[in-house]
Enzyme design. Structure first.
Site, PDB file in Angstrom:
ATOM      1  N   LYS A  91     -53.708 -39.663  -8.266  1.00 38.36           N
ATOM      2  CA  LYS A  91     -51.833 -39.961  -8.002  1.00 38.36           C
ATOM      3  C   LYS A  91     -51.535 -40.094  -9.499  1.00 38.36           C
ATOM      4  O   LYS A  91     -50.825 -38.984 -10.329  1.00 38.36           O
ATOM      5  CB  LYS A  91     -51.211 -39.488  -7.024  1.00 38.36           C
ATOM      6  N   ASN A  92     -51.531 -40.654  -9.905  1.00 39.65           N
ATOM      7  CA  ASN A  92     -50.601 -41.159 -10.911  1.00 39.65           C
ATOM      8  C   ASN A  92     -51.779 -41.238 -12.324  1.00 39.65           C
ATOM      9  O   ASN A  92     -51.201 -40.964 -13.533  1.00 39.65           O
ATOM     10  CB  ASN A  92     -50.816 -43.027 -11.796  1.00 39.65           C
ATOM     11  N   ARG A  94     -40.437 -38.567 -10.575  1.00 44.37           N
ATOM     12  CA  ARG A  94     -40.471 -38.945 -11.622  1.00 44.37           C
ATOM     13  C   ARG A  94     -41.050 -38.493 -12.696  1.00 44.37           C
ATOM     14  O   ARG A  94     -40.798 -38.314 -14.311  1.00 44.37           O
ATOM     15  CB  ARG A  94     -40.914 -40.692 -11.384  1.00 44.37           C
ATOM     16  N   CYS A 109     -39.422 -42.415  -6.143  1.00 48.52           N
ATOM     17  CA  CYS A 109     -39.116 -43.729  -5.405  1.00 48.52           C
ATOM     18  C   CYS A 109     -38.017 -43.964  -6.043  1.00 48.52           C
ATOM     19  O   CYS A 109     -37.773 -44.302  -7.580  1.00 48.52           O
ATOM     20  CB  CYS A 109     -40.655 -44.841  -5.113  1.00 48.52           C
ATOM     21  N   ARG A 142     -34.983 -47.627 -13.411  1.00 50.87           N
ATOM     22  CA  ARG A 142     -36.327 -46.609 -14.139  1.00 50.87           C
ATOM     23  C   ARG A 142     -35.123 -45.760 -14.732  1.00 50.87           C
ATOM     24  O   ARG A 142     -34.740 -45.082 -14.645  1.00 50.87           O
ATOM     25  CB  ARG A 142     -36.374 -45.914 -12.481  1.00 50.87           C
ATOM     26  N   PRO A 143     -34.934 -46.798 -16.064  1.00 49.30           N
ATOM     27  CA  PRO A 143     -34.425 -46.158 -16.871  1.00 49.30           C
ATOM     28  C   PRO A 143     -35.676 -45.079 -17.610  1.00 49.30           C
ATOM     29  O   PRO A 143     -36.601 -45.335 -18.069  1.00 49.30           O
ATOM     30  CB  PRO A 143     -33.407 -46.523 -17.674  1.00 49.30           C
ATOM     31  N   ASP A 162     -35.354 -45.137 -21.382  1.00 43.66           N
ATOM     32  CA  ASP A 162     -34.756 -45.054 -23.046  1.00 43.66           C
ATOM     33  C   ASP A 162     -35.946 -45.309 -23.756  1.00 43.66           C
ATOM     34  O   ASP A 162     -36.322 -45.072 -25.535  1.00 43.66           O
ATOM     35  CB  ASP A 162     -34.040 -46.489 -22.862  1.00 43.66           C
ATOM     36  N   ASP A 200     -47.729 -51.083  -7.467  1.00 43.13           N
ATOM     37  CA  ASP A 200     -47.901 -49.698  -6.087  1.00 43.13           C
ATOM     38  C   ASP A 200     -49.190 -51.112  -5.367  1.00 43.13           C
ATOM     39  O   ASP A 200     -49.088 -50.184  -4.104  1.00 43.13           O
ATOM     40  CB  ASP A 200     -49.147 -49.325  -7.203  1.00 43.13           C
ATOM     41  N   ARG A 214     -46.117 -38.334  -0.635  1.00 41.58           N
ATOM     42  CA  ARG A 214     -46.713 -37.704  -1.399  1.00 41.58           C
ATOM     43  C   ARG A 214     -47.645 -38.437  -2.414  1.00 41.58           C
ATOM     44  O   ARG A 214     -48.061 -37.971  -3.351  1.00 41.58           O
ATOM     45  CB  ARG A 214     -45.571 -38.577  -1.838  1.00 41.58           C
TER      46      ARG A 214
HETATM   47  C1  UD1 Z   1     -46.111 -45.180 -13.134  1.00 37.76           C
HETATM   48  C2  UD1 Z   1     -46.859 -45.058 -11.715  1.00 37.76           C
HETATM   49  C3  UD1 Z   1     -45.883 -45.589 -10.574  1.00 37.76           C
HETATM   50  C4  UD1 Z   1     -46.308 -46.938 -11.091  1.00 37.76           C
HETATM   51  C5  UD1 Z   1     -45.545 -47.768 -12.268  1.00 37.76           C
HETATM   52  C6  UD1 Z   1     -45.957 -48.817 -13.196  1.00 37.76           C
HETATM   53  C7  UD1 Z   1     -46.887 -42.484 -12.047  1.00 37.76           C
HETATM   54  C8  UD1 Z   1     -46.351 -41.210 -11.701  1.00 37.76           C
HETATM   55  N1  UD1 Z   1     -45.883 -43.696 -11.720  1.00 37.76           N
HETATM   56  O1  UD1 Z   1     -44.467 -45.498 -13.340  1.00 37.76           O
HETATM   57  O2  UD1 Z   1     -46.390 -45.662  -9.489  1.00 37.76           O
HETATM   58  O3  UD1 Z   1     -45.926 -48.108 -10.847  1.00 37.76           O
HETATM   59  O4  UD1 Z   1     -46.467 -46.649 -13.571  1.00 37.76           O
HETATM   60  O5  UD1 Z   1     -47.452 -49.070 -13.114  1.00 37.76           O
HETATM   61  O6  UD1 Z   1     -47.522 -42.722 -13.000  1.00 37.76           O
HETATM   62  N2  UD1 Z   1     -38.775 -48.885 -18.042  1.00 37.76           N
HETATM   63  C9  UD1 Z   1     -37.626 -49.176 -18.826  1.00 37.76           C
HETATM   64  N3  UD1 Z   1     -37.666 -47.474 -19.959  1.00 37.76           N
HETATM   65  C10 UD1 Z   1     -38.471 -46.655 -19.819  1.00 37.76           C
HETATM   66  C11 UD1 Z   1     -39.084 -46.718 -18.837  1.00 37.76           C
HETATM   67  C12 UD1 Z   1     -39.472 -47.712 -18.193  1.00 37.76           C
HETATM   68  O7  UD1 Z   1     -36.930 -50.094 -19.026  1.00 37.76           O
HETATM   69  O8  UD1 Z   1     -38.188 -45.685 -20.584  1.00 37.76           O
HETATM   70  C13 UD1 Z   1     -39.004 -49.918 -16.780  1.00 37.76           C
HETATM   71  C14 UD1 Z   1     -38.952 -49.982 -15.563  1.00 37.76           C
HETATM   72  O9  UD1 Z   1     -36.865 -49.203 -15.174  1.00 37.76           O
HETATM   73  C15 UD1 Z   1     -40.359 -50.313 -14.924  1.00 37.76           C
HETATM   74  C16 UD1 Z   1     -41.118 -50.719 -16.012  1.00 37.76           C
HETATM   75  O10 UD1 Z   1     -40.820 -50.223 -17.148  1.00 37.76           O
HETATM   76  O11 UD1 Z   1     -39.040 -51.738 -15.025  1.00 37.76           O
HETATM   77  C17 UD1 Z   1     -42.081 -49.562 -15.819  1.00 37.76           C
HETATM   78  O12 UD1 Z   1     -42.122 -48.382 -15.844  1.00 37.76           O
HETATM   79  P1  UD1 Z   1     -43.271 -47.061 -16.211  1.00 37.76           P
HETATM   80  O13 UD1 Z   1     -44.934 -48.184 -16.809  1.00 37.76           O
HETATM   81  O14 UD1 Z   1     -43.310 -46.274 -17.077  1.00 37.76           O
HETATM   82  O15 UD1 Z   1     -43.334 -46.736 -14.890  1.00 37.76           O
HETATM   83  P2  UD1 Z   1     -43.767 -44.817 -14.390  1.00 37.76           P
HETATM   84  O16 UD1 Z   1     -44.425 -44.134 -15.530  1.00 37.76           O
HETATM   85  O17 UD1 Z   1     -42.119 -44.891 -14.447  1.00 37.76           O
END
Ligand code: UD1
Length: 436
Positions: free
Chosen positions: A22-23, A91, A115, A120-121, A123, A301, A393
């Site tokens: 999926k990811n 997301r 989810c 989940r910012p 930034d 995950d 999902r």
């Molecule tokens: C992806 C995966 C998700 C997995 C996660 C971590 C997909 C579709 N989803 O989610 O299943 O759980 O990786 O392995 O591939 N963060 C910030 N600012 C940002 C982006 C992220 O603070 O701009 C924080 C998030 O809030 C979180 C952490 O960084 O606490 C990890 O997020 P991230 O690695 O970006 O995960 P996703 O890409 O959302």
């Protein structure tokens, strides 16, 4: 699926082929929008998130056709503004930002969904794009991005998977070389680079903390999606929870190292080849501490399914969640089954109990719902999981596949003639009607 029922207490036994990731598939679908022409994805998982992404792409003028696990997309033309209602369900819809920017030099992306795992910012996505010269404005729930990315170096202070993918996609249309330092190292990042390189991109270092890209013309290509390491981990946890014996095929055990180490420490016997793995489980003992983190650490995950696998393990297992602040939402449901779990902030301590019993639960998120299924399979008696659509999902054809392994599981019929009455202690239905 609205509601699923599980009559637990049977060990899972048999062989399963792992679905495509999926990811990996979701960023690949976004990437298809950046590539002019036809893309073919093989081993594409039959899951709801893929269907929603296809609908999103369709609305942007990118038609797709699925036959079995083969998905064909044609992004000869693509718009700049995805549908807000569909984008709000995922997301990963935010990855269209990079893809459409690289294609058009501007994009209007509604804020994404997914989810509820915490704030989940975005930034890191947005400051990374700004470092490449893109102007970003968020107005009325829409991100307005303007400007073709320039070349340059982006430093990510945290290895965000999504930000790394978004920047890679944006950099496809950059006017000069781009270096992403502090990049995420997940196998899905490497899979994205393999696909994009097949499309003519020039990407090196994907899978390390420094991804380098130089601009190159793109064309359509065919790609086989990576096996889903999280789906594989979930099946292994379900087999471990039930004291079963499971062989998985079409996977890459090397991507599951921390999960396998933990299951082995808990007492499971594991044998593997490059693409298959067999797990035999007996009585489990607590393997110590599980700390989630970015790859190659234990995947966040897999935290919830692993917790479910260890509810009966003798001793105490401590889980520390370092990635998402709100990822213990399954704990209440597991307690309803009789699990002993203390939870403070980002730490949950599981004390193994002698037995679990059936209960009514409500799914809260994708992996939490998977944990509820694993735990219900190991509980004595009948359990009910509502809001089970969360499972659609990420897990394709779940009920049929569980049944092939011997699970007693069924879905509530739409116009139910069953008159299952749940007692108020949430210990199980009282009519015991057999599954269809
Ligand atoms: C992806 C995966 C998700 C997995 C996660 C971590 C997909 C579709 N989803 O989610 O299943 O759980 O990786 O392995 O591939 N963060 C910030 N600012 C940002 C982006 C992220 O603070 O701009 C924080 C998030 O809030 C979180 C952490 O960084 O606490 C990890 O997020 P991230 O690695 O970006 O995960 P996703 O890409 O959302």
């Amino acid at each position: 699926m609205d509601t699923i029922y599980i009559n637990g207490g049977r060990p899972l036994r048999g062989t399963l082929a792992v679905q495509g990731s999926k990811n990996a598939a979701l960023p690949l679908l976004a990437a298809a929008a950046a590539v002019p022409g036809k893309t073919v994805l093989l081993h594409c998982p039959p899951i709801r998130d893929v269907a929603v992404t296809r609908a999103l792409l369709h609305g942007l003028g990118v038609p797709s056709r699925q036959s079995g696990d083969r998905l064909e997309l044609d992004a000869s033309d693509v718009g700049t503004a995805p549908d807000a209602a569909l984008a709000g369900q995922l997301r990963s819809s935010v990855l269209l930002l990079g893809a459409l920017l690289s294609r058009h030099g501007h994009a209007e992306i509604p804020l994404p969904g997914g989810c509820v795992l915490g704030a989940r910012p975005l930034d890191l996505h947005l400051s990374g794009l700004e470092a490449l010269g893109v102007r970003v404005l968020c107005e009325d729930g829409v991100l307005h991005c303007q400007g073709r990315p320039t070349g340059g170096t982006v430093h990510l202070p945290y290895p965000s998977v999504g930000a790394t993918e978004n920047l890679m996609l944006a950099a496809l249309g950059a006017s000069g070389p781009v270096c992403i330092c502090g990049a995420a190292k997940e196998p899905e990042i490497r899979d994205l680079a393999v696909f994009l390189n097949a499309c003519g991109a020039n990407i090196t270092g994907a899978g390390s903390d420094c991804v380098r890209m130089t601009p190159a013309p793109l064309h359509g290509a065919s790609h086989r999606v990576l096996p889903d390491r999280i789906e594989a981990a979930t099946w292994l946890c379900a087999a471990a929870a039930t004291g079963g014996c499971l062989t998985l095929t079409e996977l890459r055990p090397a991507h599951l190292r921390p999960v396998l180490e933990l299951l082995s420490r808990a007492g499971c016997e594991i044998t593997q080849t490059e693409t298959t793995l067999t797990l035999r489980a007996g009585a489990l003992t607590a393997p110590g501490t599980v700390v989630t983190g970015p790859y190659p650490a234990f995947p966040t995950d897999a935290q919830a399914p692993m917790m479910a696998a260890l509810l009966l393990a003798e001793g105490i297992t401590q889980f520390e969640e370092t990635v998402f602040e709100n990822r213990f939402r399954h704990v209440c449901a597991l307690r309803a089954l009789g699990a002993s779990i203390d939870c403070t902030g980002r730490i949950a301590s599981v004390r193994g109990v002698k037995a679990l019993h059936g209960a009514a639960m409500s799914a809260t998120d994708l992996r939490g719902a998977a944990a509820m299924v694993c735990a219900a399979l190991s509980a004595q008696g009948e359990s009910r999981i509502t809001q089970a659509w969360h499972l659609d999902r990420g897990y394709g054809d779940l009920i049929r596949r569980l049944r092939t392994l011997g699970a007693n599981v069924w879905i509530e019929p739409k116009q139910s003639s069953r008159r299952t009455t749940w007692n108020r202690t949430e210990s199980g239905p009282t009519n015991g009607e057999p599954p269809p």
